[in-house]
Design a protein around this motif. Structure first.
Motif, PDB file in Angstrom:
ATOM      1  N   ARG A   1      36.382  44.575  51.932  1.00 39.16           N
ATOM      2  CA  ARG A   1      35.551  43.630  51.076  1.00 39.16           C
ATOM      3  C   ARG A   1      34.650  44.442  50.137  1.00 39.16           C
ATOM      4  O   ARG A   1      34.246  44.092  49.025  1.00 39.16           O
ATOM      5  N   LEU A   2      34.060  45.595  50.747  1.00 41.66           N
ATOM      6  CA  LEU A   2      33.219  46.568  50.031  1.00 41.66           C
ATOM      7  C   LEU A   2      33.962  47.350  49.029  1.00 41.66           C
ATOM      8  O   LEU A   2      33.715  47.432  47.769  1.00 41.66           O
ATOM      9  N   LEU A   3      35.530  47.453  49.101  1.00 40.84           N
ATOM     10  CA  LEU A   3      36.240  48.347  48.074  1.00 40.84           C
ATOM     11  C   LEU A   3      36.721  47.249  47.082  1.00 40.84           C
ATOM     12  O   LEU A   3      36.637  47.819  45.923  1.00 40.84           O
ATOM     13  N   GLN A   4      36.816  45.865  47.398  1.00 42.23           N
ATOM     14  CA  GLN A   4      36.796  45.188  46.352  1.00 42.23           C
ATOM     15  C   GLN A   4      35.595  45.041  45.270  1.00 42.23           C
ATOM     16  O   GLN A   4      35.988  44.696  44.231  1.00 42.23           O
ATOM     17  N   GLN A   5      34.635  45.225  45.884  1.00 45.60           N
ATOM     18  CA  GLN A   5      33.310  45.109  45.040  1.00 45.60           C
ATOM     19  C   GLN A   5      33.414  46.169  43.769  1.00 45.60           C
ATOM     20  O   GLN A   5      33.055  45.873  42.689  1.00 45.60           O
ATOM     21  N   TYR A   6      34.028  47.080  44.100  1.00 41.88           N
ATOM     22  CA  TYR A   6      34.077  48.507  43.227  1.00 41.88           C
ATOM     23  C   TYR A   6      35.257  48.240  42.105  1.00 41.88           C
ATOM     24  O   TYR A   6      35.255  49.051  41.215  1.00 41.88           O
ATOM     25  N   ASP A   7      36.257  47.288  42.586  1.00 39.70           N
ATOM     26  CA  ASP A   7      37.393  47.036  41.638  1.00 39.70           C
ATOM     27  C   ASP A   7      37.418  45.987  40.656  1.00 39.70           C
ATOM     28  O   ASP A   7      38.122  45.532  40.112  1.00 39.70           O
ATOM     29  N   SER A   8      36.008  45.140  41.026  1.00 39.83           N
ATOM     30  CA  SER A   8      35.745  43.906  40.216  1.00 39.83           C
ATOM     31  C   SER A   8      34.192  43.764  40.000  1.00 39.83           C
ATOM     32  O   SER A   8      33.361  44.748  40.306  1.00 39.83           O
ATOM     33  N   LYS A   9      33.967  42.516  39.373  1.00 41.35           N
ATOM     34  CA  LYS A   9      32.640  42.342  39.181  1.00 41.35           C
ATOM     35  C   LYS A   9      31.847  42.404  40.467  1.00 41.35           C
ATOM     36  O   LYS A   9      32.256  41.581  41.374  1.00 41.35           O
ATOM     37  N   PRO A  10      30.652  43.002  40.501  1.00 43.53           N
ATOM     38  CA  PRO A  10      29.865  42.973  41.896  1.00 43.53           C
ATOM     39  C   PRO A  10      29.424  41.671  42.131  1.00 43.53           C
ATOM     40  O   PRO A  10      29.131  40.722  41.400  1.00 43.53           O
ATOM     41  N   SER A  11      29.587  41.457  43.519  1.00 44.52           N
ATOM     42  CA  SER A  11      29.104  40.048  44.200  1.00 44.52           C
ATOM     43  C   SER A  11      27.598  39.983  43.882  1.00 44.52           C
ATOM     44  O   SER A  11      26.887  41.015  44.204  1.00 44.52           O
ATOM     45  N   LYS A  12      27.198  38.703  43.927  1.00 49.88           N
ATOM     46  CA  LYS A  12      25.836  38.399  43.970  1.00 49.88           C
ATOM     47  C   LYS A  12      25.449  38.130  45.436  1.00 49.88           C
ATOM     48  O   LYS A  12      24.279  37.853  45.549  1.00 49.88           O
TER      49      LYS A  12
END
Length: 495
Positions: A315-326
């Motif tokens: 989940r943390l890795l995906q935050q760096y590959d996409s728009k930051p989660s709110k």
């Protein structure tokens, strides 16, 4: 929010209802200070069950996502036995059971001594005793109601050796209590406590506090961004557990979901330990089976932790590959409280549209959730099989015990103690045990007659001899056909 202090008191009061070793220890007044000195190490000790030291206590249950307390519950600890004790550079092993036996023996000696004095000596007020008699009372530590003639009698029959033996017993008692305390402080223990990562645990109504009071949110946590409904996960395990218990004939252990696994384990160990039909070795085997299951339970919890860590890492890795989660951990805490009822419908195995609206890759997240769901289901199935293995082993111990008792009764009643007949008495005893049939039941009459006729069926062999392997197999096949007419289960450990 519920007053947490009140919840702690409530659980502690429940814990105190459980009988502890010290509660049943009938300690003479002159031994009280010895026990009090080591009470910190002894106070949570419940007793020995099937060779396993049992301890109890209570602690908070935390939500795996928020790490906040959501309830308080009892737990038990299964201790190591024997215990390895270090003394300087030396190491030695101490059996807890032997220490407890010595303590009981010393207390028994003290009780019998007091009983003999109370029965043989007349009591008078301590005020009538003076001078030398008063000194004797102080030396012998007699109660103030013991008469002067009683003191004289005690001195006449034992003199100073009487007092010496009492002092020696007190010193020995102190040494044994100290040794027991050292055993407990050095003992390895495995805790069985409610843990929301375990397939069997959930926060029930009387355990809840804080976050758990908010629409059942205490039983909801996340693996990555997938919500897990621990209530339904536990419901599934206990449903299967009750089925397994019924399958193996342990219906008295069903319906323990609300009490929890610690209570079920304590019940199982109590039942085996308190049953005089089981031998010492059979009770130890039951204790070993329970300890093995608690190891498998710890493994299941560790596997869930690994799954949680891996999902969070992704989940943390995906935050760096996409728009930051709110959304953050604080958002998850709020989601647990405000959306618990919605999450209850999004249980493991059901399709979920997700909690986070506007996620960059809904399909990818859905695939990830399906993978996590499959992993949890696989873990839970393995845990159910571990439970089955434990219960199956306990059933085999019951059968072994009944087989031993049945064989003793059959040979005592019917005779027939040649080597060949003993083999078939053992076979019949096990078949009767597996089918829960009394050895004197009418259904066993033909099988008994077959065994008694064996010397005629196989003539010419000595009392300590056996026929050829082919002939023995033929006899066994015939015997099993006879038994199969009466009993559904004719399996045995020999053939």
């Amino acid at each position: 929010m519920t007053n947490i202090f009140v919840d702690i008191i409530r659980v502690r009061q429940k814990t105190l209802d459980m009988t502890k070793y010290l509660d049943d220890l009938n300690v003479p007044p002159r031994y009280t200070k010895i026990v009090e000195k080591h009470s910190d190490d002894l106070k949570n000790f419940v007793g020995m069950r099937c060779g396993v030291p049992i301890f109890s206590g209570a602690q908070e249950v935390t939500n795996p996502t928020t790490k906040e307390p959501v309830g308080y519950a009892q737990y038990i600890q299964l201790g190591q036995n024997p215990v390895t004790i270090w003394s300087g550079m030396s190491r030695y092993r101490v059996g807890v059971g032997s220490v407890l036996t010595k303590i009981d023996d010393l207390l028994g000696q003290e009780y019998r001594r007091k009983l003999s004095i109370d029965m043989g000596l007349a009591g008078v007020r301590g005020a009538t005793l003076a001078g030398a008699a008063g000194g004797a009372l102080e030396w012998f530590n007699f109660a103030p109601t013991v008469s002067l003639s009683g003191v004289a009698a005690g001195i006449a029959t034992g003199g100073l050796s009487f007092a010496y033996n009492r002092q020696r017993r007190k010193k020995e008692f102190g040494a044994q209590i100290k040794g027991l305390s050292e055993c407990f402080s050095s003992m390895g223990r495995r805790a069985v406590r409610p843990n929301l990562l375990a397939p069997d645990s959930y926060v029930s109504g009387d355990m809840q506090t804080g976050l758990a009071d908010s629409q059942g949110a205490g039983n909801i946590y996340f693996i990555g961004d997938m919500p897990v409904d621990q209530q339904q996960r536990a419901d599934r395990f206990w449903h299967r557990a009750d089925q397994i218990l019924e399958e193996y004939g342990f219906t008295e252990w069903q319906d323990y979901q609300s009490a929890g696994l610690p209570a079920l384990i304590e019940r199982i160990l109590d039942d085996f330990d308190g049953n005089g039909d089981f031998s010492y070795d059979e009770k130890r085997s039951a204790g070993d089976s329970i300890k093995s299951f608690t190891y498998w339970r710890d493994t299941a919890i560790e596997d869930m932790k690994c799954l949680q860590d891996e999902a969070e890492s992704q989940r943390l890795l995906q935050q760096y590959d996409s728009k930051p989660s709110k959304h953050s951990l604080l958002d998850k805490k709020k989601a647990l409280v405000t959306s618990a009822q919605a999450l209850l419908s999004k249980v493991i195995g059901h399709e979920s549209n997700g909690l986070q609206e506007g996620a960059p890759d809904a399909r990818s997240r859905s695939d990830s959730r399906k993978t996590v769901t499959q992993q949890i289901r696989s873990l839970d199935r393995k845990y159910e099989e571990d439970f089955r293995k434990c219960i199956k082993r306990l059933r085999e111990i019951v059968i072994d015990s009944r087989k031993r008792i049945n064989q003793s009764e059959l040979t005592k009643t019917y005779g027939g103690e040649s080597r060949l007949q003993k083999i078939f008495w053992g076979e019949l005893s096990e078949i009767l045990a597996r089918n829960d049939i009394d050895p004197y039941d009418e259904s066993a009459s033909q099988s008994v007659r077959f065994i008694l006729d064996l010397p005629k069926i196989v003539p010419g062999i000595g009392r300590d001899q056996l026929p050829s392997a082919d002939r023995l197999n033929e006899l066994c096949e015939t015997f099993q056909r006879i038994c199969s007419r009466e009993y559904p289960d004719v399996r045995t450990s020999s053939f």
